[in-house]
Motif scaffolding. Structure first.
Motif, short mmCIF file in Angstrom:
data_model
loop_
_atom_site.label_atom_id
_atom_site.label_comp_id
_atom_site.label_asym_id
_atom_site.label_seq_id
_atom_site.Cartn_x
_atom_site.Cartn_y
_atom_site.Cartn_z
N PRO A 117 31.24 12.83 55.88
CA PRO A 117 30.46 13.94 55.32
C PRO A 117 29.45 14.46 56.34
O PRO A 117 28.94 13.70 57.16
CB PRO A 117 29.78 13.31 54.11
CG PRO A 117 29.77 11.85 54.38
CD PRO A 117 31.02 11.57 55.16
N LEU A 118 29.17 15.75 56.26
CA LEU A 118 28.19 16.36 57.15
C LEU A 118 26.81 15.79 56.87
O LEU A 118 26.42 15.62 55.71
CB LEU A 118 28.19 17.87 56.94
CG LEU A 118 27.21 18.69 57.80
CD1 LEU A 118 27.58 18.59 59.27
CD2 LEU A 118 27.21 20.15 57.34
N SER A 119 26.08 15.47 57.92
CA SER A 119 24.72 14.93 57.75
C SER A 119 23.82 15.46 58.86
O SER A 119 24.28 15.87 59.93
CB SER A 119 24.72 13.41 57.78
OG SER A 119 25.15 12.93 59.05
N ILE A 120 22.52 15.46 58.58
CA ILE A 120 21.51 15.89 59.55
C ILE A 120 20.41 14.85 59.56
O ILE A 120 20.09 14.25 58.53
CB ILE A 120 20.97 17.30 59.18
CG1 ILE A 120 19.93 17.76 60.21
CG2 ILE A 120 20.40 17.32 57.78
CD1 ILE A 120 19.44 19.20 59.99
N ALA A 121 19.84 14.62 60.74
CA ALA A 121 18.82 13.59 60.85
C ALA A 121 17.88 13.89 62.01
O ALA A 121 18.19 14.70 62.89
CB ALA A 121 19.46 12.22 61.06
N GLY A 145 31.28 16.28 59.03
CA GLY A 145 31.72 17.63 58.72
C GLY A 145 33.14 17.88 59.17
O GLY A 145 33.73 17.10 59.92
N SER A 146 33.69 18.97 58.72
CA SER A 146 35.08 19.28 59.04
C SER A 146 35.23 20.41 60.05
O SER A 146 36.33 20.81 60.38
CB SER A 146 35.85 19.66 57.76
OG SER A 146 35.21 20.75 57.11
N GLY A 147 34.11 20.92 60.53
CA GLY A 147 34.19 21.99 61.51
C GLY A 147 34.15 21.48 62.94
O GLY A 147 34.25 20.28 63.19
N THR A 148 33.98 22.38 63.88
CA THR A 148 33.98 22.00 65.29
C THR A 148 32.65 22.25 65.97
O THR A 148 32.52 22.02 67.16
CB THR A 148 35.07 22.79 66.05
OG1 THR A 148 34.86 24.20 65.86
CG2 THR A 148 36.45 22.43 65.52
N GLY A 149 31.65 22.76 65.25
CA GLY A 149 30.35 23.01 65.85
C GLY A 149 29.27 23.04 64.78
O GLY A 149 29.57 23.15 63.58
N LYS A 187 18.06 22.56 57.97
CA LYS A 187 19.44 22.38 57.50
C LYS A 187 20.39 22.56 58.67
O LYS A 187 20.03 23.13 59.71
CB LYS A 187 19.78 23.40 56.41
CG LYS A 187 19.85 24.84 56.90
CD LYS A 187 20.25 25.80 55.78
CE LYS A 187 20.34 27.24 56.30
NZ LYS A 187 20.76 28.19 55.23
N VAL A 188 21.60 22.05 58.50
CA VAL A 188 22.65 22.26 59.49
C VAL A 188 23.88 22.79 58.77
O VAL A 188 24.16 22.40 57.62
CB VAL A 188 22.99 20.95 60.25
CG1 VAL A 188 23.57 19.89 59.31
CG2 VAL A 188 23.95 21.22 61.40
N THR A 189 24.60 23.66 59.42
CA THR A 189 25.84 24.22 58.89
C THR A 189 26.94 23.98 59.91
O THR A 189 26.75 24.24 61.10
CB THR A 189 25.70 25.73 58.63
OG1 THR A 189 24.59 25.96 57.77
CG2 THR A 189 26.96 26.30 58.00
N ALA A 192 32.90 25.09 59.38
CA ALA A 192 33.71 25.28 58.18
C ALA A 192 32.86 25.77 57.00
O ALA A 192 33.38 26.00 55.92
CB ALA A 192 34.43 23.98 57.82
N GLY A 193 31.54 25.88 57.21
CA GLY A 193 30.66 26.40 56.17
C GLY A 193 29.93 25.36 55.36
O GLY A 193 29.13 25.70 54.48
N ALA A 194 30.17 24.07 55.61
CA ALA A 194 29.45 23.02 54.89
C ALA A 194 27.99 22.99 55.34
O ALA A 194 27.69 23.24 56.51
CB ALA A 194 30.11 21.67 55.12
N VAL A 195 27.08 22.68 54.40
CA VAL A 195 25.65 22.68 54.69
C VAL A 195 25.05 21.34 54.28
O VAL A 195 25.39 20.78 53.24
CB VAL A 195 24.92 23.81 53.94
CG1 VAL A 195 23.42 23.77 54.20
CG2 VAL A 195 25.50 25.17 54.33
N ALA A 196 24.16 20.81 55.13
CA ALA A 196 23.43 19.58 54.81
C ALA A 196 21.96 19.80 55.12
O ALA A 196 21.62 20.23 56.23
CB ALA A 196 23.97 18.40 55.61
N PRO A 197 21.06 19.54 54.18
CA PRO A 197 19.62 19.74 54.41
C PRO A 197 18.90 18.42 54.68
O PRO A 197 19.39 17.34 54.36
CB PRO A 197 19.15 20.33 53.08
CG PRO A 197 20.03 19.61 52.07
CD PRO A 197 21.37 19.35 52.75
#
Length: 207
Positions: A117-121, A145-149, A187-189, A192-197
């Protein structure tokens, strides 16, 4: 064979050259080397994360207990086939005394569990700033996350005057221009458009 164990068929393959391609590079194929039977044990290991594909990979260790004479000459360049699955040979543990049994320790090839899962820290101390002095700064980091950036941004609140966020690197830097404490949510995106705050944090700048 030990009581209660099961003997299962496995196949050991090795790479064999079958010619060269148009660039004169060797063409290799997998070829059956031996088809012994084995007692099988599965040990659950750790998972590791591939930052390139954003996927977690299983490190299940499969132990194939075989007769030493059945696999004498096997090496880590070969692979094991069992029940439609392909295994890399990671270690060979022969019986050093009687040379009757040995263990082939293998891991499943490409055992993808799926993206983490996408995460930010924030993995460093957040410094206090002083007006008119270049801020020590810190950086946001992202994983999974499932994207590339990744793209970093402010979800709510504002940075203290004089500071800025680099959307690509997640670095916060600048020179404070006013004494204040600001509450901000980052937050980070992913692509693929997923967002994690992140939870709200306070940034304090002093005179």
């Amino acid at each position: 064979m030990r009581a209660g164990s099961q003997r299962n068929p496995i196949e050991i393959q090795r790479k064999v050259q079958v010619g060269v391609d148009s660039l004169n590079a060797p063409k290799m194929v997998w070829q059956t080397w031996r088809e012994p039977f084995a007692e099988i044990t599965v040990l659950r290991g750790r998972e590791h994360f591939d930052p390139q594909t954003k996927q977690r990979y299983s490190e299940e260790v499969w132990q194939f207990c075989v007769r030493y004479i059945e696999v004498e000459g096997v090496d880590a360049t070969m692979r094991v086939l069992h029940n439609g699955m392909e295994f890399d040979i990671k270690a060979i543990r022969p019986d050093g005394q009687k040379q009757i049994d040995c263990i082939l320790e293998c891991t499943v090839q490409d055992a993808v569990l799926g993206p983490a899962p996408l995460s930010i820290a924030i993995k460093q101390a957040i410094p206090q700033g002083n007006v008119g002095v270049a801020y020590g700064g810190f950086s946001l980091t992202a994983a999974g996350g499932s994207g590339t950036g990744y793209t970093f941004a402010i979800s709510s609140g504002t940075l203290p005057a004089g500071l800025a966020l680099n959307a690509s690197t997640g670095a916060i830097s600048g020179t404070p221009t006013a004494a204040e404490t600001s509450a901000v949510v980052f937050k980070v995106t992913d692509s693929a458009g997923a967002v994690a705050p992140l939870p709200s944090i306070d940034l304090t700048m002093t005179a």
